[in-house]
Scaffold this motif. Structure first.
Motif, PDB file in Angstrom:
ATOM      1  N   ILE A   1      38.640  -2.142  -8.947  1.00 48.17           N
ATOM      2  CA  ILE A   1      39.128  -0.945  -8.263  1.00 48.17           C
ATOM      3  C   ILE A   1      39.671   0.064  -9.272  1.00 48.17           C
ATOM      4  O   ILE A   1      39.399   1.274  -9.173  1.00 48.17           O
ATOM      5  CB  ILE A   1      40.193  -1.318  -7.219  1.00 48.17           C
TER       6      ILE A   1
ATOM      7  N   LEU B   1      35.837   3.460  -3.791  1.00 52.54           N
ATOM      8  CA  LEU B   1      35.149   2.646  -2.785  1.00 52.54           C
ATOM      9  C   LEU B   1      34.101   1.744  -3.434  1.00 52.54           C
ATOM     10  O   LEU B   1      33.956   0.575  -3.055  1.00 52.54           O
ATOM     11  CB  LEU B   1      34.513   3.543  -1.723  1.00 52.54           C
ATOM     12  N   LEU B   2      33.351   2.280  -4.405  1.00 50.62           N
ATOM     13  CA  LEU B   2      32.382   1.438  -5.121  1.00 50.62           C
ATOM     14  C   LEU B   2      33.082   0.323  -5.892  1.00 50.62           C
ATOM     15  O   LEU B   2      32.602  -0.817  -5.930  1.00 50.62           O
ATOM     16  CB  LEU B   2      31.537   2.285  -6.070  1.00 50.62           C
TER      17      LEU B   2
ATOM     18  N   PHE C   1      35.931  -1.036  -5.055  1.00 48.88           N
ATOM     19  CA  PHE C   1      36.379  -1.989  -4.043  1.00 48.88           C
ATOM     20  C   PHE C   1      35.234  -2.912  -3.640  1.00 48.88           C
ATOM     21  O   PHE C   1      35.413  -4.128  -3.543  1.00 48.88           O
ATOM     22  CB  PHE C   1      36.932  -1.239  -2.824  1.00 48.88           C
ATOM     23  N   CYS C   2      34.053  -2.328  -3.414  1.00 42.40           N
ATOM     24  CA  CYS C   2      32.886  -3.151  -3.046  1.00 42.40           C
ATOM     25  C   CYS C   2      32.520  -4.119  -4.171  1.00 42.40           C
ATOM     26  O   CYS C   2      32.195  -5.279  -3.914  1.00 42.40           O
ATOM     27  CB  CYS C   2      31.707  -2.251  -2.712  1.00 42.40           C
ATOM     28  N   ALA C   3      32.578  -3.647  -5.417  1.00 42.29           N
ATOM     29  CA  ALA C   3      32.279  -4.524  -6.548  1.00 42.29           C
ATOM     30  C   ALA C   3      33.316  -5.641  -6.650  1.00 42.29           C
ATOM     31  O   ALA C   3      32.979  -6.793  -6.956  1.00 42.29           O
ATOM     32  CB  ALA C   3      32.247  -3.723  -7.844  1.00 42.29           C
TER      33      ALA C   3
ATOM     34  N   VAL D   1      35.077  -6.955  -4.125  1.00 47.41           N
ATOM     35  CA  VAL D   1      34.833  -7.899  -3.032  1.00 47.41           C
ATOM     36  C   VAL D   1      33.645  -8.791  -3.365  1.00 47.41           C
ATOM     37  O   VAL D   1      33.674 -10.005  -3.146  1.00 47.41           O
ATOM     38  CB  VAL D   1      34.616  -7.144  -1.701  1.00 47.41           C
ATOM     39  N   LEU D   2      32.585  -8.203  -3.918  1.00 51.31           N
ATOM     40  CA  LEU D   2      31.415  -8.995  -4.307  1.00 51.31           C
ATOM     41  C   LEU D   2      31.781 -10.021  -5.379  1.00 51.31           C
ATOM     42  O   LEU D   2      31.346 -11.175  -5.330  1.00 51.31           O
ATOM     43  CB  LEU D   2      30.306  -8.077  -4.810  1.00 51.31           C
ATOM     44  N   SER D   3      32.611  -9.627  -6.325  1.00 52.14           N
ATOM     45  CA  SER D   3      33.051 -10.549  -7.373  1.00 52.14           C
ATOM     46  C   SER D   3      33.856 -11.709  -6.793  1.00 52.14           C
ATOM     47  O   SER D   3      33.671 -12.869  -7.190  1.00 52.14           O
ATOM     48  CB  SER D   3      33.888  -9.783  -8.401  1.00 52.14           C
TER      49      SER D   3
END
Length: 115
Positions: A57, A83-84, A86-88, A90-92
Motif C-alpha cells: 500500500i 488501490l492497486l 491494496f490489491c497487490a 491482498v494478493l500477497s
C-alpha cells in the motif's frame, strides 16, 4: 546384623524415583518449548504477511504521489495506485496463506532455488 545391600536398594529406589520425576519435568518442558516454537513461527509469519501488505500500500501511494506530482493530476494518480497497492497486498496475503497459487513461472524458479 544389617545387610549393606539394604542401603544400596534404598538409594537405588530414591534415585529411580528422582530420575522418573526429572524425566517427567523434561517432557513437560519439551512440550512447552514446542508450543512456544510454534507460536514464534506463527508470529513471524504474521509479521511477514502484515509488513508485505502495508509496504504494498505504501509503495502504491508513493508511486501515485510521484505521478501526480509529475503530471499534475492530483489526487487521481494517488487514489489509483493506493488501490492497486491494496490489491497487490491482498494478493500477497492470499498467496502467503495458500488461498491463491503461485504463477507457474514463479513456481519453477522457487523449486530450482530449493535444490
Amino acid at each position: 546384623m544389617d545387610d549393606p545391600d539394604d542401603g544400596l536398594d534404598e538409594r537405588r529406589k530414591r534415585l529411580s524415583a528422582a530420575l522418573a520425576e526429572r524425566k517427567a519435568e523434561d517432557a513437560a518442558e519439551d512440550r512447552k518449548n514446542g508450543q512456544s516454537e510454534a507460536s514464534r513461527k506463527g508470529m513471524a509469519l504474521g509479521l511477514k504477511i502484515s509488513s508485505e501488505f502495508i509496504s504494498a500500500i505504501a509503495v502504491g501511494g508513493i508511486i501515485g504521489y510521484l505521478i501526480d506530482w509529475a503530471i499534475g493530476s492530483k489526487p487521481w494518480g494517488m487514489i489509483l495506485f493506493v488501490l492497486l497497492g491494496f490489491c497487490a497486498g491482498v494478493l500477497s496475503v492470499l498467496r502467503a496463506v495458500g488461498m491463491v497459487a503461485q504463477p507457474p513461472h514463479l513456481e519453477s524458479r522457487s523449486s530450482k532455488d530449493k535444490k
